[in-house]
Design an enzyme around this catalytic site. Sequence first.
Site: not given
Length: 655
Positions: A287-289, A50
């Site tokens: 947010k993370d991919k 993240e």
Amino acid sequence: METVEMNSVSLKRPRSEDDVANADEIKRQKILEKSQAGNDSGQSIETVTEQPEDTKNEIIPNEESEEQEEEELEGSDEDGDPESFADMMKHGLTESDVGITKFVSSHKGFSGILKERYSDFVVHEIGKDGRVSHLDDFSVPVDDEVNFEDPSEETFTVLSDEDKQRLEELQLFKNKETSVAIEVIEDTKEKRTVIHQAVKSLFPGLETKTEDRDGKKYIIAYHAAGKKALAKVRTATDPRKHSWPKSRGSYCHFVLYKENKDTMDAINVLSKFLRVKPNIFSYMGTKDKRAITVQEIAVLRITAQRLAHLNKCLMNFKLGNFSYKNHPLKLGELQGNHFTVVLRNITGTDDQIEQAMHSLREIGFINYYGMQRFGTTAVPTYQIGRAILQNNWNEVMDLILKPRPGAEKGYLVKCREEWAKTKDPAAALKKLPVKRCVEGQLLRGLLKFGMKNIISAFGIIPRNNRLMYIHSYQSYVWNNMVSKRIEEYGLRAVPGDLILKGATAVHIEEGDVDNYTIHDVVMPLPGFDVIYPKHKIGEAYKEMLVADNLDINNMRHKIRDYSLSGAYRKIIIRPQNVNWEVVAYDDPKIPLFTTDLDKLEGKPLPVLPTDGKFRALKMEFSLPPSTYATMAIREVLKMDTSIKNQTQLNTTWLR
């Protein structure tokens, strides 16, 4: 409590021969003494994790002339032969390269695989009121007033299933048709109006017109500006021409559930389908991919009904829990994030796992900046940040554009080769189909302002991306200094340490030291508005910056944007709401828990064997903003979380 040093693990490939990286290592070794104790682990984990919520909030608007080909090029990021990728990543960074060398727990490390599937990593945002975001409702709120923008019930039934199929294919460019003709069977103005409204409401991005063909009326649906730009882009002050009820809040808040997609990419897709600019969306953090993430988004004057319609055509994300409010969201307003993580194929004994998780809950982990803060290529972002702070603009240009070993897309390699050969920004730009990347933006700046005005050329890059480089350098210094602090003084507060009283940092005095623990201690990111510890580590800060030709007492830059005020960061974080469970499984492809979307769709819990071939550790915990879940997981496993190391275990596992 004891601290444990982290030695090189056995699956690491040799370090890069890159001269700059070697120079950095020499400088760092002058400040950090060699490790004294080794850890017991010998393998690594696979993850790409993240992004911190407070550092990357700028959305780059779609560029109409490049949008489609960029999506196609960017769509293949993570595919390809794992062994060749691992070979390319041998030039990447390891944790020790960026100062991550210590552990706080004493348990024996064990191995596990993180993010073998992106669905093994789930993030739920925690709002400022402490509420955890969940997608659990697709319904649309009902207004007290009539809204002229919202479609009528007839809108949903006037089109046949065949018409809807053809329109969806047209909307998503799935066929070669440039338009779809819908015959008006009962030709009245009212009927034509309903069909116009149905097409525009159910298939955002399409426009309509009425045509006479052989004495019959047809509604023609088409992309107004062709494939590269869907239609007129509304502004933030004029998002739609229709009225907006006074009793309705101006902002529609909703929960965004996304899989394997970056927050900003998701918002760019939404803005394209809704035909609005991305800047009318707001959020509390990115947010993370490579994860499943759930977070709140707000958008100005777009109805919940229009947003809900998008669920029929969006890939990898869903929208729900709609409500109207009078305010947007602000970056950093969140309390943090709740993580649900699966570590697969773990090797630890039950006793090791219990020790590791109890330590995480009771002591915590070192609040290092994670590996993604420093980039994944042979040129770390902190090197570029240091060159900016040194006012060495030729070095900045060279570090961004020069050829580099390791994992890069083919077009970037060709662009760099052209630059090295010709130093011609126009020629290098021609090799680059994706112009929105940093390299493309810098080359366009050089083309516009000339090679003698690199500062202005660099200024074309979005501000947040430029600041990312100097923040990366601050993080590099902080990581190294925290490792040194723990090496020197262990896990106790000592005189000369810093603690926060309100927003003000003060030194711990000899007589007060018993009133504080390691969980109270903060350390500064270098800047002109911070103070430093009054013990050996204060001098170590100065020595490290002197080695980098920087003056710790003069962190103001002649360009205001690059002046560093500094900040304070806790050195140990103790996660909240820590829970864990060890489960057995046979099939690596079977999910080990249900997501919000699974629950909405009524999918049952996975049935797991009691004596499966493999074991997995399911863990949950909550963290404050700008802390890295991978650093918590690192403390549990005692593993190097760098991609350079992670890919080695992953490719071994895939063989």
